[in-house]
Write a protein that holds these residues in place. Structure first.
Motif, short mmCIF file in Angstrom:
data_model
loop_
_atom_site.label_atom_id
_atom_site.label_comp_id
_atom_site.label_asym_id
_atom_site.label_seq_id
_atom_site.Cartn_x
_atom_site.Cartn_y
_atom_site.Cartn_z
N TYR A 88 47.07 -34.02 -18.96
CA TYR A 88 46.41 -33.70 -20.18
C TYR A 88 46.26 -32.07 -20.04
CZ TYR A 88 43.04 -32.35 -23.79
OH TYR A 88 42.34 -31.81 -24.90
N LEU A 89 45.78 -31.68 -18.83
CA LEU A 89 45.54 -30.11 -18.58
C LEU A 89 46.88 -29.25 -18.49
CD1 LEU A 89 42.55 -30.27 -16.22
CD2 LEU A 89 42.60 -29.75 -18.64
N HIS B 297 41.15 -46.94 -8.11
CA HIS B 297 42.39 -46.94 -8.93
C HIS B 297 41.87 -46.30 -10.17
CE1 HIS B 297 46.01 -48.32 -10.51
NE2 HIS B 297 45.36 -48.92 -11.31
N ARG B 298 40.96 -46.68 -10.89
CA ARG B 298 40.73 -46.31 -12.22
C ARG B 298 40.45 -45.00 -12.21
NH1 ARG B 298 36.43 -44.75 -15.22
NH2 ARG B 298 34.96 -45.21 -13.35
N GLN B 299 39.72 -44.13 -10.88
CA GLN B 299 39.21 -42.87 -11.23
C GLN B 299 40.74 -41.99 -10.64
OE1 GLN B 299 36.43 -42.32 -7.82
NE2 GLN B 299 34.60 -42.85 -9.21
N GLN B 300 41.54 -42.57 -9.98
CA GLN B 300 42.78 -42.12 -9.79
C GLN B 300 43.68 -41.90 -11.08
OE1 GLN B 300 44.96 -43.77 -6.32
NE2 GLN B 300 46.92 -42.86 -6.84
N ALA C 104 42.25 -39.18 -13.10
CA ALA C 104 42.59 -37.89 -12.46
C ALA C 104 44.12 -37.80 -13.01
CB ALA C 104 42.41 -37.82 -11.02
N GLU C 105 44.93 -38.46 -12.75
CA GLU C 105 46.38 -38.41 -13.18
C GLU C 105 46.51 -38.16 -14.71
OE1 GLU C 105 48.46 -41.99 -11.81
OE2 GLU C 105 48.20 -41.18 -9.90
#
Length: 717
Positions: free
Chosen positions: A277-278, A265-268, A271-272
């Motif tokens: 940001y990008l 969940h933290r990685q997801q 990633a979001e």
């Protein structure tokens, strides 16, 4: 090394477990109690119920959720706790008060053997699983592992029952007590070894999930000591052991939960956030990108319209950045872009108003202006930023920028118009480089002219508008023309003869230099072969290679194909490169050696004006150095230029390289070059660049080699 919060918690868990165990040992004589079975049974049943529940929670968390990221450690842990859960269930059924479900309930040997076997199996399994490298596995592997775990757990329970029924005397003897203690000691040893191995294998970086598992192992370790020293199955030591064991299950469950749910969940979420940001920022420099520029500029325009204040848009890029990239490599180019971004943010009033448009283009928004002079002052400050070099890997690189400015409301009142006009002003500044321009309406006309020239350039090759001019290279000792340089010219049907300085840079920028360069090479080889077929004494034709051509895919194969098509022997072709092409030494050595293997000659054009180190003269297969005309033009009046030419000539002599001086215009320059033992020269003193037919005639009318120099002297003096 800093201690992270998770590591501090692990230390805290170890201290809590150890301290509580020591306190219990110190107070053991006063607090030790053997409970009545009917009083102990509810506590024991509740503890076992939670232990059983946690085992199967570990199974479900480890193998059911987020199967797309299933790893070997998670899968094997889930399979292991299928077995442990079955043993916990058997242990619960074998305890006191369960006679309705299990006929041997209350048998101390049944319970102790099942409990001890379960703890040993868990310790052994954890040691095997967490001391091996982890890797991702397919979800389909779950079926096999769970089947093996269920079969293995069932067989283990049956084997325990078989042993209890077949060897009752053994379990009532002192030998069983020793066996039981050895089993507990083995469990304690495996748990201690697991803690040490896990911490050692992950000494560089310890993930939070593994630290939670280490915490569980610490409590399992203390639990087994308590269980080993208990005198009966219902005393305070046994109760404490079960509590420690339950806490161990809790931390193990948390570790599996962290790996299975919390970490994905933290990685997801990260990633979001990263994607978001990008979407609005440049990954390399961290600056806001073109998309955010449009939003912010639109917002600032709305604010400026309501306040009645001016604002400016500054657009800039790095001069000759493509050459820098090709010469130094993309890694150095990226470092330069990062350095430029940092300098821009340090000088502007609002660092968040600096944007990277892409490539080497940057944009600055200057809101809340009272006068246009404020923007001009900022532009001058930005230009001064690059008076000092950029340092990369202990090397200094001087760069310049070109900058254009447009103003609201004078030059536009919309995002697109202001950015376009700033871009037009920037390209106007790039004509001089290292300059800045304020937008004027006349610049649009020049930009349109440049666009038309680019369009005409693409059609020129198809319509045969290009032609080659030839300038002879004369051997100074004999006066004999020993070579000729092919120079491209553009004969535009409407504009007439366009000089190379007007279209070569544009060709480089647009990539048109590749087909144009290949045409020049083919035409020069064809013409040289034609002269030989017409009876002219064979001479060498020199052709310049651009940076893009030199980096072109299969350059050597293309040169070889042109030589075959035109029938020219390779020894009559000389390719001219520049110093800047040799900075990637490995590529240059490989490519030039392949060209030399064809028989082609290699010369370095404009020597003394490039970036590279002199070490390439030793490493590269070079035949000739061409001294740049900028050194030759003032050798009679500038002692520095004279010294440079003298040094280059001496160095070339020691390295056994030939020397050609470019731009010779009078006899005094010629005599100076002769004194420096310069072998060849070219320039207006001998002949201007002339068409192929005129060059053939020039060769026929020169007479003997010495007469060539004498006639030139008479004509020029």
């Amino acid at each position: 090394m800093t201690i992270r919060r998770a590591e501090l918690k692990t230390i805290g868990a170890a201290v809590a477990a150890g301290l509580s165990f020591v306190i219990m040992l110190l107070l053991r004589d006063s607090i030790y109690t053997v409970f009545a079975i009917q009083d102990y049974l509810p506590f024991h049943t509740i503890i076992k119920f939670f232990s059983f529940a946690m085992c199967f929670a570990i199974v479900f968390l480890g193998a059911i959720f987020f199967v797309q990221t299933l790893t070997r450690q998670r899968l094997l842990s889930a399979a292991l706790f299928v077995i442990i859960g079955m043993l916990e269930l058997c242990g619960t059924l074998s305890s006191w008060g369960m006679s309705l479900l299990y006929k041997n309930a209350g048998n101390a040997f049944d319970y102790s053997l099942i409990s001890g076997t379960g703890q040993l199996a868990m310790a052994l399994g954890i040691f095997i699983i967490f001391t091996r490298d982890d890797k991702q596995v397919q979800a389909s592997a779950r079926g096999v592992q769970f089947t093996l775990a269920l079969v293995g757990g069932g067989l283990l329970c049956l084997m325990i029952q078989f042993m209890l029924h077949q060897f009752p005397a053994f379990f009532a003897s002192e030998a069983y007590t020793i066996f039981y203690s050895a089993m507990r000691l083995a469990t304690i040893g495996l748990l201690a070894l697991s803690i040490i191995m896990v911490m050692y294998r992950h000494r560089e970086e310890r993930p939070q999930s593994l630290l939670l598992i280490v915490q569980s192992l610490i409590f399992f370790f203390v639990a087994n000591i308590e269980l080993m020293i208990s005198r009966t199955n219902w005393d305070t030591d046994m109760a404490a052991g079960h509590l420690y064991n339950l806490i161990g299950y809790y931390f193990l469950l948390r570790g599996i939960y962290y790996v299975t749910l919390e970490e994905p969940h933290r990685q997801q979420k990260q990633a979001e956030e990263r994607i978001n940001y990008l979407a609005y920022h440049d990954e390399l420099t961290g600056l806001s990108n073109r998309r955010l520029l449009k939003e912010r500029l639109d917002s600032e325009l709305t604010r400026a319209k309501s306040s009645g204040k001016k604002m400016a848009v500054i657009l800039l890029d790095i001069d000759r950045f493509k050459t820098i990239n090709d010469t130094l490599g993309h890694s150095a180019g990226d470092q330069i872009l990062v350095a430029v971004a940092g300098r821009l943010q340090s000088i502007v009033p609002y660092p968040e108003c600096v944007f990277r448009m892409g490539g080497d283009e940057f944009t600055i928004i200057l809101p809340y202006l009272r006068t246009t002079g404020e923007a001009t002052a900022t532009a001058e400050a930005v230009m001064r930023l690059f008076h000092s070099p950029i340092v990369i890997d202990d090397a200094e690189y001087h760069i310049t920028i070109s900058l254009g400015i447009s103003f609201y409301p004078h030059d536009g009142d919309s995002v697109d118009v202001l950015v376009k006009n700033a871009d037009v002003a920037m390209y106007s500044a790039k004509a001089q480089r290292n300059d800045f321009k304020l937008f004027t309406p006349q610049m649009n006309e020049r930009a349109g002219e440049r666009l038309r020239l680019e369009n005409d350039l693409r059609k020129a090759l198809e319509q045969h508008q290009f032609t080659l001019m030839y300038q002879p290279l004369v051997e100074l000792e004999t006066g004999k023309a020993v070579g000729v340089e092919a120079l491209v010219r553009w004969n535009h049907p409407e504009r007439g003869m366009i000089p190379p300085g007007d279209f070569i840079p544009l060709s480089e920028e647009t990539g048109f230099i590749l087909p144009l360069g290949e045409w020049v090479l083919h035409e020069a080889c064809r013409q040289n072969r034609q002269w030989q077929d017409e009876g002219m004494t064979p001479i060498i034709v020199s052709v310049n290679l651009s940076m893009r051509q030199f980096k072109q895919y299969q350059l050597v194969e293309r040169v070889a194909a042109i030589l075959r098509e035109t029938g020219l022997e390779a020894r009559y072709l000389e390719l001219e490169i520049t110093e800047s092409m040799t900075t990637e030494v490995d590529y240059a050595v490989e490519t030039l050696n392949k060209l030399k293997a064809l028989g082609v000659r290699i010369s370095v054009d404009d020597f003394g004006t490039g970036y590279s180190s002199l070490i390439y003269l030793k490493k590269l297969p070079i035949d000739k150095l061409k001294i740049d005309r900028s050194f030759v033009s003032d050798i009679l009046h500038d002692s520095n230029d004279a010294a440079i030419v003298t040094t280059i000539a001496a160095m070339a002599k020691h390295l056994k390289l030939r020397i050609t001086a470019e731009g010779v215009e009078n006899v005094n320059q010629l005599e100076f070059l002769k004194e420096q033992h310069c072998e060849e020269a070219q320039g207006f003193y001998f002949a201007k660049p002339i068409p192929a037919a005129e060059f053939a005639a020039w060769m026929q009318t020169q007479g003997s080699p010495q007469e060539t120099l004498e006639q030139a002297s008479v004509l020029k003096v």
